[in-house]
Design a protein around this motif. Structure first.
Motif, PDB file in Angstrom:
ATOM      1  N   UNK A 337       0.836  -1.216   0.000  1.00 58.38           N
ATOM      2  CA  UNK A 337       0.000   0.000   0.000  1.00 58.38           C
ATOM      3  C   UNK A 337       0.863   1.256   0.000  1.00 58.38           C
ATOM      4  N   UNK A 338       2.000   1.218   0.720  1.00 53.19           N
ATOM      5  CA  UNK A 338       2.861   2.406   0.756  1.00 53.19           C
ATOM      6  C   UNK A 338       3.476   2.666  -0.611  1.00 53.19           C
ATOM      7  N   UNK A 339       3.850   1.603  -1.343  1.00 51.78           N
ATOM      8  CA  UNK A 339       4.415   1.766  -2.691  1.00 51.78           C
ATOM      9  C   UNK A 339       3.346   2.300  -3.644  1.00 51.78           C
ATOM     10  N   UNK A 340       2.160   1.730  -3.536  1.00 50.46           N
ATOM     11  CA  UNK A 340       1.077   2.190  -4.420  1.00 50.46           C
ATOM     12  C   UNK A 340       0.705   3.636  -4.110  1.00 50.46           C
ATOM     13  N   UNK A 341       0.727   3.994  -2.825  1.00 45.80           N
ATOM     14  CA  UNK A 341       0.407   5.360  -2.416  1.00 45.80           C
ATOM     15  C   UNK A 341       1.394   6.365  -3.001  1.00 45.80           C
ATOM     16  N   UNK A 359      10.011  -1.497 -12.326  1.00 51.06           N
ATOM     17  CA  UNK A 359      11.176  -0.774 -11.805  1.00 51.06           C
ATOM     18  C   UNK A 359      11.775   0.111 -12.888  1.00 51.06           C
ATOM     19  N   UNK A 360      11.868  -0.408 -14.104  1.00 51.10           N
ATOM     20  CA  UNK A 360      12.385   0.390 -15.218  1.00 51.10           C
ATOM     21  C   UNK A 360      11.500   1.608 -15.471  1.00 51.10           C
ATOM     22  N   UNK A 380      10.903   0.086  -3.032  1.00 53.59           N
ATOM     23  CA  UNK A 380      10.501   0.707  -1.760  1.00 53.59           C
ATOM     24  C   UNK A 380      11.607   1.621  -1.237  1.00 53.59           C
ATOM     25  N   UNK A 381      12.851   1.146  -1.306  1.00 55.23           N
ATOM     26  CA  UNK A 381      13.970   1.915  -0.776  1.00 55.23           C
ATOM     27  C   UNK A 381      14.203   3.229  -1.491  1.00 55.23           C
ATOM     28  N   UNK A 382      13.852   3.306  -2.756  1.00 47.58           N
ATOM     29  CA  UNK A 382      14.088   4.537  -3.513  1.00 47.58           C
ATOM     30  C   UNK A 382      12.861   5.444  -3.569  1.00 47.58           C
ATOM     31  N   UNK A 383      11.686   4.845  -3.653  1.00 44.89           N
ATOM     32  CA  UNK A 383      10.477   5.640  -3.905  1.00 44.89           C
ATOM     33  C   UNK A 383       9.629   5.919  -2.670  1.00 44.89           C
TER      34      UNK A 383
END
Length: 508
Positions: A337-341, A359-360, A380-383
């Motif tokens: 959910x955090x990535x989608x958010x 990712x690309x 997750x670590x970058x975005x």
């Protein structure tokens, strides 16, 4: 290095050599005067802060014996002032030739940086500063190198300007003894570090958890995804690894019947260095039987908020330009959910090929050796992670990312795991611990496949740990907190090197 810089360094070394030669000449003269420049002891009975706090103008004269390092000298013929610094701070000393006699001649050969003992009475100067009027001064250690002491100037409005502070980061880390000697704020950071560890230990002890010790040298490294340091034991003629985590040994103790165990220890990971990573670091790991990760989230909120209040006197802590509010409850959101958010991308159920394509699209570089879990972690670590300023629990990770965590009770493909993210960085990691030995073996075997693909951080299959699980481990909640990062947060330091006395450095 430019010629101009080389010339500047050459001049600095030349000046340093002149000063060092002068101090050695002073040392020789002191010895000729019968002064022992390195005596064995001094009977100190008071510290600077306590003297200043207790002083009252209408009290009888109090005689004290103080000791510390000379940090400033103001000579005025037959009288002088100096400030000495001890573990609590600084106090002014007044020295008068009429009182000291020939000892005053020895004082003329003393420098900033020398450690001295002073006996005398406490008084307040005409300028209002609580000071010690010296009846004797004893040289306790002659400093043969000049201290990089900052110069201070206070204007008529009380504003302080500091000149030439000892602020070069690399020099401060390499010569921490100098950093501590001249920068009082640095000493306070490490006092708060010690206080923080004591708070954690007391918090856990009060709840009945047992502090234990596990091996630093291990025949099989495990408990985390990281590359180890390798060494060799000559007598046993065997390869050993410096531990990367305490987890597998602590869970063996839960199998043995303890209800809760913890360890505050040094761990070692042979990986990159940056402002939040040092190859040698301090971890606190806790394992509590019959609990799960939801219970552990509540414990973490209570522990960290207790620490914030004890160190800073508030649950709102200044960290850089941000004010972090540690007041429970903290936000809780799943990893997907955090990535989608943040990105608008739903990664649930995606294949490795699909994840690489996403990712690309997000312009996130991925390691070609990484599996699906590694790709999700990189996204997750970058975005997401760098943008989580306030304390946030990221929950429910893909099973590929967590070979030691229990499968989620309602969400297929996930595990019961959380990380607490604060100020854009992971602070702690916790699981409902995997206690099914058959599932654990299968997870280890998947990790070994990643290792064969070239993933140097994949975990190793540990037969003895699996044997322990086969005897039965109760449902257990586990937690790991990075002590260094927690100290960084609580003391507003932006580099892990600022909270480790002697961080790892390249050779000079």
């Amino acid at each position: 290095m430019t010629e101009e810089k080389k010339s500047q360094l050459s001049e600095e070394y030349e000046d340093l050599n002149v000063l060092m030669l002068r101090r050695r000449e002073e040392l020789k003269q002191l010895v000729e005067l019968g002064v022992n420049p390195y005596p064995y002891e001094f009977d100190r009975d008071a510290l600077s802060a306590e003297i200043i706090e207790r002083f009252r103008d209408d009290d009888p004269k109090r005689t004290v014996s103080v000791a510390g390092r000379i940090m400033s000298i103001r000579r005025m013929g037959k009288a002088s002032f100096c400030h000495i610094q001890d573990s609590q701070g600084r106090i002014q000393v007044y020295l008068k030739k009429d009182d000291l006699g020939s000892v005053y001649d020895a004082f003329k050969l003393m420098d900033i940086g020398d450690i001295v003992g002073i006996k005398g009475f406490v008084f307040r100067t005409k300028m209002g500063e609580v000071s010690v009027h010296a009846s004797t001064i004893v040289l306790l250690s002659k400093s043969l190198r000049p201290l990089p002491v900052a110069k201070e100037k206070i204007d008529e409005n009380g504003n302080k300007t500091v000149y030439d502070p000892f602020s070069d980061k690399e020099l401060r880390y390499r010569q921490r003894y100098l950093d501590l000697a001249v920068n009082q704020n640095v000493r306070q950071v490490f006092i708060n570090r010690a206080k923080l560890i004591s708070i954690i230990r007391r918090f856990l002890d009060e709840r009945g958890y047992l502090e234990v010790e596990t091996p630093v040298l291990q025949p099989i490294y495990g408990g985390a995804s990281a590359r180890p340091f390798v060494t060799h034991h000559n007598a046993l003629d065997m390869k050993l690894y410096m531990r990367i985590a305490d987890e597998l040994y602590l869970k063996r103790l839960i199998v043995g019947g303890y209800d809760g165990v913890y360890e505050i220890s040094k761990d070692f990971r042979n990986e990159g260095m940056d402002r939040t990573h040092n190859p040698e670091f301090t971890m606190m790991e806790l394992y509590v039987a019959y609990k799960d990760y939801r219970w552990m989230m509540n414990l973490v909120e209570e522990l960290i908020s207790t620490a914030a209040m004890a160190i800073n006197g508030s649950l709102q802590v200044k960290v850089g330009n941000n004010e972090i509010d540690f007041t429970p409850p903290w936000k809780r959101i799943t990893m997907f959910d955090s990535i989608e958010e943040k990105t608008g991308k739903n990664l649930r159920g995606r294949s490795e090929e699909e994840l690489r394509k996403i990712a690309d699209e997000l312009h996130v570089e991925t390691d070609p050796k990484a599996g699906a879990g590694g790709i999700i972690d990189e996204i997750f670590g970058e975005k997401v992670e760098p943008y989580l300023m306030q304390p946030t629990f990221i929950t429910d990770y893909p099973v590929e990312m967590s070979p030691l965590a229990k499968k989620h009770r309602t969400e297929p493909g996930l595990v019961e795991r959380f990380e607490a993210i604060v100020n854009g960085k992971e602070l702690c990691n916790a699981f409902s611990e995997l206690n099914d030995p058959i599932d654990q073996r299968a997870r280890f075997e998947e990790q070994m496949k990643l290792l064969k693909r070239g993933d140097e951080e994949a975990q190793i299959l540990d037969e003895d740990f699996l044997r322990a699980l086969e005897y039965g481990m109760p449902p257990t909640a586990g937690l790991g907190i990075g002590i260094d990062r927690l100290v960084m947060l609580m003391t507003n330091q932006d580099s892990i090197r600022d909270v480790i006395f002697f961080p790892q450095m390249k050779s000079e």
